[in-house]
Scaffold this motif. Structure first.
Motif: not given
Length: 436
Positions: A416-429
């Motif tokens: 679930d959402d707890r497993n998402i540690a980071q999301t990177w967009v266009n080469g940046q966190c």
């Protein structure tokens, strides 16, 4: 100004190329238990196995060992104004629209309100690992202006559009076909192709579209042939019967759109649960795509999408959360529900296939696989950093999983959402869990 080169060390999973059959997907899968991803100026430079010499390179190295990185999730069908009515009780599609959806959407005439909800919506996407989405607004142009403005600030790749609707809805949401054409055309000129933003012509669905409105949509598509078309198709049996009564001159639901030349590449039809034989063939022949929305289909009691048939017919599909009829922004949970839908039809949805639909397959369904969907050199650097074991139960199952396929399956059934540690967009966190 060019961004500095950086490298990320972790485990990686993606797909090298699209697949034409479910059996062919595994051959395109790539897993690196210890890899290094090199980024420069928002793009992928390379993904390769870690070697000892890598630590001596001068560019910045981010060490995320113990985490799994996959391409950013692609949500092929979602309604951002319905975020605040997620989990609304007790109705099926048509009653649900009148009871909950239309009153909520009436608020988006206010630009400030639309801006506030756009920010909340995009934060929900990012915190769940979704980096690209195909999004419904409301009939109000300011709903789309607000969403695109917020996405532009975050450098997200987003496709969205103003709902077009001129009948069979409350008076406070009805527009004329001429007004819908004019406002949509202005939005296309303002936003389509601006940075990473693209426009989708968005007639809500056939019952709220007169022949005059559909002709206006057709005219816009002829004028702007590279925009997308995003609508609903054959979600609910009462809806299908209603369409046939409203358009007796057409051969069926899909023919209402096809007659106005609204099928084709970059046409995405949500749901497609109750398709007839010739409709499957038409979707294939026109290179149209389907958005499979399992949590929504179950929540509204609409039916079970035939995933196996989509492969047999050679019709592209992506996964959609369909918030607010869908009950989660999280693609891991959406994949878990897709597995159950398939199980009820004696189809075994593997983790490999499921992650394909959520990444490269979804990108292909949206005609974006040339720019996103895997870690190929030159593609845009959108990806998700997953912590595979954030609870005692996940830790137990991850520890006794024998290979990457089992670990991925555990993620899509227990994650679930707890497993998402980071999301990177266009080469940046763009989003980081506070503990990550």
């Amino acid at each position: 100004m060019s961004k500095p080169t950086m490298r990320i060390r972790a485990s990686f999973f993606d797909f090298l190329a699209p697949a034409e059959t479910p059996q062919a997907i595994a051959a395109q899968a790539r897993y690196l238990d210890d890899g290094v991803l090199t980024l420069h100026d928002g793009k992928i430079v390379s993904l390769e196995a870690w070697q000892e010499g890598h630590h001596r390179q001068s560019s910045e190295l981010i060490d995320l060992r113990g985490r799994l990185i996959v391409p950013g999730f692609v949500d092929s069908h979602i309604h951002y104004p319905q975020t605040e009515m997620i989990g609304a009780f007790g109705e099926q599609l048509l009653e649900w629209l009148n009871t909950y959806t239309f009153p909520v959407e009436s608020q988006y005439h206010c630009a400030d309100y639309a801006a506030s909800m756009s920010d909340f919506f995009l934060q929900q996407l990012l915190s769940n690992g979704t980096t690209t989405a195909l999004v419904f607004g409301t009939v109000h142009p300011q709903s789309v202006d607000a969403l695109f403005s917020a996405a532009e600030q975050r450098q997200m790749r987003l496709i969205a559009g103003k709902v077009m609707m001129d009948r069979n809805a409350p008076d406070y949401l009805i527009e004329s076909a001429a007004e819908s054409y004019r406002q949509t055309r202005e939005l296309i000129q303002r936003w389509h192709g601006r940075g990473r933003l693209s426009y989708a012509l968005t007639p809500r669905f056939a019952p709220t579209s007169s022949a005059e409105l559909l002709a206006a949509v057709q005219a816009l598509r002829e004028e702007f042939p590279d925009v997308w078309l995003h609508t609903h198709l054959s979600e609910n049996q009462d809806e299908v019967a209603w369409v046939k009564a409203l358009f007796p001159e057409r051969r069926g639901y899909l023919d209402v759109y096809h007659h106005h030349q609204l099928t084709g590449r970059r046409s995405v039809f949500a749901h497609c649960i109750h398709l007839e034989e010739e409709e499957w063939q038409c979707l294939h022949d026109t290179d149209s795509a389907i958005a499979f929305c399992p949590t929504s289909n179950l929540f509204l009691g609409s039916g079970l999408f035939n995933l196996s048939r989509s492969w047999q017919q050679g019709v592209k599909i992506g996964l959609g959360t369909d918030v607010g009829a869908g009950t989660t922004f999280n693609m891991l949970q959406t994949l878990g529900e897709a597995y159950k839908v398939a199980q009820l039809q004696q189809y075994k949805l593997s983790a490999c296939e499921a992650f394909y639909h959520a990444t490269l397959g979804g990108a292909r369904a949206l005609d974006l696989d040339a720019v996103i969907g895997n870690f190929a050199a030159g593609k845009e650097a959108d990806f998700v950093v997953i912590d595979p074991a954030v609870s005692p139960l996940q830790q137990l199952r991850s520890a006794n999983s024998k290979d990457i396929w089992e670990r991925l399956f555990v993620l899509m059934t227990l994650g679930d959402d707890r497993n998402i540690a980071q999301t990177w967009v266009n080469g940046q966190c763009a989003w980081r869990w506070e503990g990550a």
